[in-house]
Motif scaffolding. Structure first.
Motif, short mmCIF file in Angstrom:
data_model
loop_
_atom_site.label_atom_id
_atom_site.label_comp_id
_atom_site.label_asym_id
_atom_site.label_seq_id
_atom_site.Cartn_x
_atom_site.Cartn_y
_atom_site.Cartn_z
N SER A 1 6.51 -1.99 -7.17
CA SER A 1 5.35 -2.43 -6.39
C SER A 1 4.85 -3.80 -6.82
O SER A 1 3.87 -4.31 -6.26
CB SER A 1 4.20 -1.41 -6.51
OG SER A 1 4.56 -0.19 -5.87
N VAL A 2 5.50 -4.39 -7.81
CA VAL A 2 5.18 -5.75 -8.24
C VAL A 2 6.49 -6.53 -8.30
O VAL A 2 7.44 -6.11 -8.98
CB VAL A 2 4.47 -5.77 -9.60
CG1 VAL A 2 4.20 -7.21 -10.03
CG2 VAL A 2 3.17 -4.99 -9.55
N PHE A 3 6.56 -7.65 -7.59
CA PHE A 3 7.81 -8.39 -7.49
C PHE A 3 8.23 -9.00 -8.82
O PHE A 3 7.43 -9.60 -9.53
CB PHE A 3 7.68 -9.51 -6.45
CG PHE A 3 8.88 -10.42 -6.40
CD1 PHE A 3 10.03 -10.03 -5.72
CD2 PHE A 3 8.87 -11.65 -7.04
CE1 PHE A 3 11.14 -10.86 -5.68
CE2 PHE A 3 9.97 -12.49 -6.99
CZ PHE A 3 11.12 -12.09 -6.32
N TYR B 1 0.85 -1.19 0.00
CA TYR B 1 0.00 0.00 0.00
C TYR B 1 0.88 1.23 0.00
O TYR B 1 1.72 1.40 0.88
CB TYR B 1 -0.92 0.02 1.22
CG TYR B 1 -1.69 1.31 1.36
CD1 TYR B 1 -2.58 1.71 0.37
CD2 TYR B 1 -1.51 2.15 2.46
CE1 TYR B 1 -3.29 2.91 0.48
CE2 TYR B 1 -2.21 3.33 2.58
CZ TYR B 1 -3.10 3.71 1.59
OH TYR B 1 -3.79 4.89 1.69
N ASP B 2 0.72 2.07 -1.01
CA ASP B 2 1.46 3.33 -1.12
C ASP B 2 0.54 4.46 -0.68
O ASP B 2 -0.40 4.82 -1.41
CB ASP B 2 1.93 3.54 -2.56
CG ASP B 2 2.88 4.72 -2.71
OD1 ASP B 2 2.73 5.70 -1.96
OD2 ASP B 2 3.78 4.65 -3.57
N GLU B 3 0.78 4.96 0.52
CA GLU B 3 -0.12 5.97 1.08
C GLU B 3 -0.11 7.25 0.26
O GLU B 3 -1.14 7.87 0.05
CB GLU B 3 0.27 6.27 2.53
CG GLU B 3 -0.68 7.23 3.23
CD GLU B 3 -0.33 7.43 4.69
OE1 GLU B 3 -1.16 7.99 5.42
OE2 GLU B 3 0.78 7.01 5.10
N ALA B 4 1.07 7.65 -0.22
CA ALA B 4 1.17 8.91 -0.97
C ALA B 4 0.37 8.83 -2.27
O ALA B 4 -0.31 9.79 -2.65
CB ALA B 4 2.63 9.22 -1.28
N ASP C 1 -1.27 -2.60 -4.40
CA ASP C 1 -0.84 -3.53 -5.43
C ASP C 1 -0.56 -4.90 -4.83
O ASP C 1 -0.04 -5.01 -3.72
CB ASP C 1 0.44 -3.03 -6.12
CG ASP C 1 0.22 -1.74 -6.89
OD1 ASP C 1 -0.51 -1.79 -7.90
OD2 ASP C 1 0.76 -0.70 -6.48
N ALA C 2 -0.88 -5.93 -5.59
CA ALA C 2 -0.51 -7.29 -5.21
C ALA C 2 0.97 -7.45 -5.55
O ALA C 2 1.33 -7.68 -6.70
CB ALA C 2 -1.36 -8.31 -5.93
N PHE C 3 1.82 -7.31 -4.55
CA PHE C 3 3.27 -7.35 -4.75
C PHE C 3 3.75 -8.75 -5.13
O PHE C 3 4.54 -8.92 -6.05
CB PHE C 3 3.95 -6.86 -3.45
CG PHE C 3 5.45 -6.93 -3.48
CD1 PHE C 3 6.18 -6.20 -4.39
CD2 PHE C 3 6.14 -7.69 -2.54
CE1 PHE C 3 7.57 -6.24 -4.40
CE2 PHE C 3 7.51 -7.74 -2.53
CZ PHE C 3 8.24 -7.02 -3.47
#
Length: 261
Positions: free
Chosen positions: A124-126, A35-38, A43-45
């Motif tokens: 944000s995605v592995f 979760y990117d607060e900014a 995203d499902a990492f």
């Protein structure tokens, strides 16, 4: 049954150690989210169900699944050995690997620690590689592996820096039938401490030489603290003190300060 049908089974929410403010959330069914607060994005990492690593959640709604995760303190430091590395603790089918301990007593499943190396620590995605570093047999479906953690209060040069801690229960059923809580023979019912990076050829992790039972005959050298029952959760305070939530017998719950040995 009700918890099994829940929309999500969230266990932890922790920040990535990169000062970005991004939060990682694990869902017991096998997904790590970022979760990117900014940016207000989720995203499902990483979905370990799709990774072909033997993930098994068939014992739900018990204490199985993607139980814990931890990001190496060097995760966001390019050029350092821990760059891009994080760790997951999860339940796996017993035929998906060979356990370091209790491989012959894994009728139900096995608990696994796996290291992942992201190509880009800011993504944000592995995308990257992974390897298994630890596995232990579980004869019942409860009291499994729980928390993974690094002591972020430790600085480079400190003995705890970069050491991975993990909690293991007594193996399940009831009344600790195998008496793991008072045994040093296996890491059950303990907090273990390993060095995931400085391993020697032919091994998946190194044993820190200041672990309390190193060199003791018949003792598992991974053990950092024992005499527990099911230390499902633990965390480090900002001063490095460990606090353990231990599930005791006969509905007794405890909060203990973790002490070496």
């Amino acid at each position: 049954p009700l918890s099994n049908e829940a929309y999500a089974r969230i266990q932890y929410m922790q920040p990535i150690p990169d000062e970005s403010g991004r939060l990682v959330i694990n869902e017991l069914r096998g997904v790590l989210y970022i979760y990117d607060e900014a940016a207000n994005t989720l995203d499902a990492f990483l979905d370990i169900r799709d990774a072909g690593i033997g993930f098994d959640d068939s014992m739900f709604p018990n204490e199985t699944g993607l139980a814990g995760f931890a990001f190496h303190p060097q995760f966001a430091q390019p050029g350092r050995p821990g760059y891009g590395k994080f760790y997951t603790a999860f339940s796996a089918s017993s035929d998906s690997g060979v356990a370091n301990y209790l491989d012959d007593n894994s009728e139900n499943h096995e608990s696994v620690i796996r290291e992942w190396t992201a190509t880009d620590a800011g993504s944000s995605v592995f995308s990257g590689t992974s390897r298994e570093i630890f596995r232990i047999g579980q004869f019942a479906q409860n009291h499994n592996i729980g928390t993974l953690a690094f002591n972020y209060a430790a600085s480079p040069g400190d003995s705890d820096y970069g050491m991975l801690f993990a909690s293991l229960g007594d193996g399940g059923a009831a009344n600790d039938p195998n008496q793991n809580g008072q045994s040093l023979a296996t890491p059950m019912s303990s907090i273990i401490r390993i060095d995931p990076l400085n391993y020697e050829r032919g091994t998946s992790y190194a044993i820190p030489q200041d672990n309390p039972f190193v060199g003791q005959l018949g003792a598992a050298p991974e053990i950092w603290a024992y005499g527990l029952r099911h230390p499902q959760h633990f965390s480090f305070d900002s001063d490095g003190v460990m606090y353990i939530a231990d599930i005791g017998q006969n509905q007794i719950e405890e909060i203990n300060i973790g002490i070496r040995g």
